[in-house]
Every structure is written in C-alpha cells, then in structure tokens.
Design an enzyme around this catalytic site. Structure first.
Site, short mmCIF file in Angstrom:
data_model
loop_
_atom_site.label_atom_id
_atom_site.label_comp_id
_atom_site.label_asym_id
_atom_site.label_seq_id
_atom_site.Cartn_x
_atom_site.Cartn_y
_atom_site.Cartn_z
N ASP A 67 0.92 -1.48 0.03
CA ASP A 67 -0.13 0.36 -0.04
C ASP A 67 0.48 1.16 0.10
OD1 ASP A 67 1.22 -0.38 2.81
OD2 ASP A 67 -0.98 -0.67 3.27
N ASN A 136 -7.21 -3.00 14.47
CA ASN A 136 -8.26 -3.21 14.60
C ASN A 136 -9.23 -4.23 13.02
OD1 ASN A 136 -7.85 -1.60 12.25
ND2 ASN A 136 -9.48 -0.46 11.73
N HIS A 138 -7.15 -5.08 10.39
CA HIS A 138 -6.96 -4.33 9.11
C HIS A 138 -5.21 -5.06 8.65
CE1 HIS A 138 -4.87 -0.45 10.05
NE2 HIS A 138 -4.31 -1.40 8.76
N GLU A 143 -9.54 -2.35 5.57
CA GLU A 143 -10.49 -2.05 7.26
C GLU A 143 -11.43 -3.22 7.25
OE1 GLU A 143 -8.88 -0.22 8.84
OE2 GLU A 143 -8.54 1.89 8.25
C1 GLP Z 1 -0.07 0.63 8.30
C2 GLP Z 1 -0.43 -0.81 7.24
C3 GLP Z 1 -0.34 -2.38 7.66
C4 GLP Z 1 0.79 -2.51 8.91
C5 GLP Z 1 -0.20 -1.24 9.89
C6 GLP Z 1 0.45 -2.10 11.08
O1 GLP Z 1 -2.05 0.52 8.47
N1 GLP Z 1 -1.08 0.18 6.28
O2 GLP Z 1 0.24 -2.70 6.55
O3 GLP Z 1 0.69 -3.41 8.72
O4 GLP Z 1 0.06 -0.49 9.45
O5 GLP Z 1 1.62 -0.57 11.58
P1 GLP Z 1 2.10 -1.45 12.72
O6 GLP Z 1 3.73 -2.67 12.11
O7 GLP Z 1 3.20 0.17 13.11
O8 GLP Z 1 1.62 -1.67 13.65
#
Ligand code: GLP
Length: 247
Positions: A67, A136, A138, A143
């Site tokens: 993404d 959440n 995702h 989402e």
């Molecule tokens: C963002 C990314 C996800 C990732 C998430 C969790 O939303 N788009 O791919 O898994 O963050 O982030 P973190 O690893 O910093 O908790």
C-alpha cells in the site's frame, strides 16, 4: 495456519527472515510482497544482515508493496516508498527498478491499480507475502467491512487507523485519509504468507483473526482461508489466544 509464538520482536524478525530466506534460495527471480509499519522492521534488519553476510541474494528479486498513501509524494519522509528505500532497498543488493510501491500521486489512481495488479501477474504473482495487522484487524489498508474478494484499489482510512498512524506525523490533520491498497483477494493469491504481530495493542486483533469467524469485521480473519500462512507473533501479542496455540 501455523502459529509460532516468540519471545520478542528480534526473534520474530529472525524467524520470519529464515522462512523467507529458505524459499528465496530455492527459487531464482523470487517475488516478495512487502509491508510497512513498525512491525516488519526487525525482519528487514535481519534480511539486511543476511544480505551483507552474503547469505541471501536480492539481485534477481522483485518486490511489490501492499500500500501507499494517496497524495503523499515518494520523497516525503512519511511515504511508504521513502520508508522502504530507507529501511530495506537502499541497504541490500536489489535492483531499484524491480521494487514496486503503489504510486500515491498517480493521475488516474483507478487505472494505476489495474496496472499494478497486471504487473504482479506478469511476474507470476507473489511468492511470499509479508503482512502486519492493524489494531482493528486490518491488513494492508483493507479496513473492517472490506470485501474479502477485494482487489487493489483506492480506499478511505478509518478514524482508528488515522489515529494509530498519527504517531508518525506532526499533527493528526496531516495524516492522509486515503490510500492505494492491495485487496484482500489480491493478498490471498500469494503462494505463501507470513503474518507478523508484536505488542499487547495487537492481542485483540490477533485473537479475533485466528480464533474468530472469517468475517469482514476482521479482515485478517480471511487468512484462515489460505493454505499456507505462518503467524510469527510475540508473547504479548498472543496473550488473548487460547492455550492450545501456546506449546
Ligand atoms: C499500516 C499499514 C499496515 C500495517 C499497519 C500496522 O496501517 N498499512 O500494512 O500492518 O500499519 O502498523 P504497525 O506495524 O506500525 O503496528
């Protein structure tokens, strides 16, 4: 699904890197699907270490990121392209032209999303997809409520995700509200998937995804339908799991 519960994030990174390295060594022209966020950083550090020690070669590897924020240029220090260059691509022997991150500045984002999927198809699909999980539930920026068959597209971020990601920006108003994200259907097409999670703030989402029903309310639960997923998670992210996962 396989669940590996480890002591800390360093061990999580090492275990995940070992899984990926084993497959990479067996197949030239490997295609890696990559994630951003703080969770995969220990994995990237280990991949860099293996590469520098000449134990893992990236010269014929292609990568596709999950993404990117819409409206954030690749030079911006919060863009996912910037993150990937800094934390992995600039530090391994990969050909930059073979690293793909969705273009958040694309003039025609819908056309770009189709082209991104076509590029993945052209190289034969993703061999190993790295995933993190949002608090959440995702995956990528799919989402809760996203179709489990969704493809790469422009998505709106939820308030919860904007709040979670505001720690990387000066003000919450600076956090982008849209992103280009691979779909859940796209992710499920990867040959293999490794899901990483660390920290107690992920414990709820991890338990729902592993033990709850497959449901759009928890996008990561869709991984239950994939034949080759390994979860590598730390003890604190596993606290809400039932005992049988903890051997
Ligand atoms: C963002 C990314 C996800 C990732 C998430 C969790 O939303 N788009 O791919 O898994 O963050 O982030 P973190 O690893 O910093 O908790």
């Amino acid at each position: 699904m396989k669940v590996v519960i480890v002591r800390d994030k360093e061990e999580m990174g090492k275990r995940a890197a070992a899984l990926i390295a084993e497959q990479m060594r067996a197949k030239p022209h490997f295609v890696l699907g990559l994630a951003t966020g703080s969770t995969p950083l220990p994995l990237y550090q280990e991949l860099i270490r293996l590469n520098k020690a000449r134990k893992l070669d990236f010269s014929t590897t292609a990568t596709f990121n999950l993404d990117e924020y819409v409206g954030v240029p690749p030079t911006h220090n919060q863009s996912y392209r910037y993150f990937m260059n800094k934390n992995l691509f600039d530090r391994i022997n990969i050909c930059k032209a073979a690293t793909h991150v969705p273009d958040g500045m694309a003039k025609d984002p819908d056309a770009f999303c189709l082209a991104y999927e076509a590029m993945m198809d052209d190289v034969g699909g993703i061999d190993y997809q790295v995933l993190g999980i949002g608090s959440n539930g995702h995956i990528a920026f799919n989402e809760p409520g996203s179709s489990l068959a969704s493809r790469t597209r422009v998505v709106a971020l939820t308030k919860n995700t904007i709040k979670d990601n505001s720690r990387f920006f000066k003000r919450i108003q600076d956090v982008p509200t849209k992103a280009i994200s691979m779909g859940i259907g796209t992710v499920l097409e990867a040959e293999r998937i490794v899901m990483l999670a660390n920290g107690t703030n992920k414990a709820d989402a991890v338990a729902k995804a592993l033990e709850g029903p497959v449901s759009v309310s928890c996008p990561a639960s869709a991984l239950q339908m994939h034949p080759n997923v390994t979860w590598v998670i730390t003890r604190d992210a596993a606290t809400n799991l039932k005992l049988e996962w903890r051997r």
